[in-house]
Design a protein around this motif. Structure first.
Motif, short mmCIF file in Angstrom:
data_model
loop_
_atom_site.label_atom_id
_atom_site.label_comp_id
_atom_site.label_asym_id
_atom_site.label_seq_id
_atom_site.Cartn_x
_atom_site.Cartn_y
_atom_site.Cartn_z
N ALA A 151 0.83 -1.21 0.00
CA ALA A 151 0.00 0.00 0.00
C ALA A 151 0.86 1.25 0.00
CB ALA A 151 -0.92 0.00 1.22
N ALA A 152 1.98 1.23 0.72
CA ALA A 152 2.88 2.39 0.76
C ALA A 152 3.49 2.65 -0.61
CB ALA A 152 3.98 2.16 1.80
N GLU A 153 3.88 1.59 -1.32
CA GLU A 153 4.46 1.77 -2.66
C GLU A 153 3.41 2.29 -3.65
OE1 GLU A 153 7.67 1.48 -2.94
OE2 GLU A 153 7.82 0.68 -0.90
N MET A 154 2.20 1.78 -3.56
CA MET A 154 1.14 2.23 -4.46
C MET A 154 0.79 3.70 -4.21
SD MET A 154 0.74 -0.25 -6.44
CE MET A 154 -0.60 0.52 -7.38
N HIS A 155 0.83 4.10 -2.94
CA HIS A 155 0.59 5.51 -2.60
C HIS A 155 1.61 6.41 -3.30
CE1 HIS A 155 0.32 9.24 -0.35
NE2 HIS A 155 1.57 9.07 0.05
#
Length: 299
Positions: free
Chosen positions: A188-192
């Motif tokens: 989720a952090a990378e997609m953000h």
């Protein structure tokens, strides 16, 4: 629904409100980390800030508890975050001045207060953070000294060589296991970032995202020696990492490489994940000539 762009402290207070927690409610760091989809490190830092503002209280060997009803926390939190933002700006000024050679190797708190217009409490807060991150040290008796570690482009290169030796090996440890929730949070952090965070996140947020990713996958090894070594090098490389973030073009590639490592770990293809992680770290070294130019620039 929680806003992922809010500071962690604000999201904790929002979660307290949405859960309807009463005064005295226990706030376990792992529960908060799971609900907010972050690691425990930023949650503990945020709880420390809320403790300083009297919003939560810390009990030895028990953790944090809500000190007042959620409806009463908004003004205190606004003041805390405003102070945090102001100190962050001064923190970066000190970092830039040190890297540019404008500050002496040794100094005292009075000099720091005079140079940057700080109160005694602000100076102590900044010195505590800088000491925790490894780039200042308390001198015996009186005064402070800047650490000689990681203040040159060559020292950042050396830190990547160490990580290149350790991190891929950690993924090959017997019994390696990474929690599915950790994989989910990291993804989720990378997609953000890929959805715009690369351009809008602060240097602090970008650095913490990278630290959380690399420490999370090393922690899956269960080997305390790997884990401790990576945590130590991440603390002291922070100062130069901020300067390297002036050029953010490489971050899309980094995000995609991180996602590939996560996919391979999820499929338990650890040898391939280790090779991908090695390529990821080597890509930074291959581009190091450009990074050293950035690090030598004057602010």
């Amino acid at each position: 629904m929680l806003n992922v762009d809010k500071p962690i402290a604000a999201k904790i207070v929002e979660l307290i409100g949405t859960e309807g927690l009463a005064e005295g409610a226990h706030l376990p760091a792992q529960w908060l980390a799971d609900r907010l989809r972050v690691s425990r490190s930023p949650v503990n830092e945020a709880l420390g800030l809320l403790h300083e503002q009297g919003i939560v209280r810390r009990e030895p060997n028990r953790g944090y508890f809500l000190a007042q009803p959620a409806r009463a926390t908004a003004p205190e939190l606004a003041g805390a975050l405003a102070q945090e933002d102001a100190l962050a700006g001064i923190y970066f000024r000190i970092a830039e001045d040190r890297l540019a050679g404008h500050l002496p190797n040794e100094f005292n708190e009075s000099q720091l207060r005079r140079l940057y217009g700080l109160t005694a409490a602000q100076a102590q807060s900044l010195l505590t953070r800088m000491a925790h991150e490894g780039w200042v040290e308390k001198k015996p008796g009186y005064g402070w000294a800047f650490s000689p570690m990681l203040t040159t482009a060559e020292s950042l290169l050396q830190s990547y060589r160490l990580r290149l030796a350790l991190e891929p090996a950690a993924l090959l440890e017997p019994g390696y296991r990474i929690d599915p929730l950790v994989l989910q949070r990291c993804r989720a952090a990378e997609m953000h970032l890929l959805k715009g965070g690369i351009e809008t996140d602060t240097a602090d947020q970008l650095h913490e995202r990278g630290v959380r990713f690399h420490e999370a996958i090393v922690e899956g090894s269960g080997n305390p020696f790997f884990i401790d070594a990576i945590r130590r090098v991440n603390r002291v490389r922070r100062l130069l990492s901020y300067r390297a973030m002036k050029d953010r073009k490489r971050y899309k590639q980094h995000c995609r490489q991180h996602l590939e490592v996560l996919d391979l770990l999820e499929q338990q293809r650890n040898e391939e994940a280790s090779a991908m992680l090695r390529e990821h770290l080597q890509s930074t070294l291959r581009n190091f000539a450009r990074l050293t130019d950035i690090l030598r620039d004057k602010p």
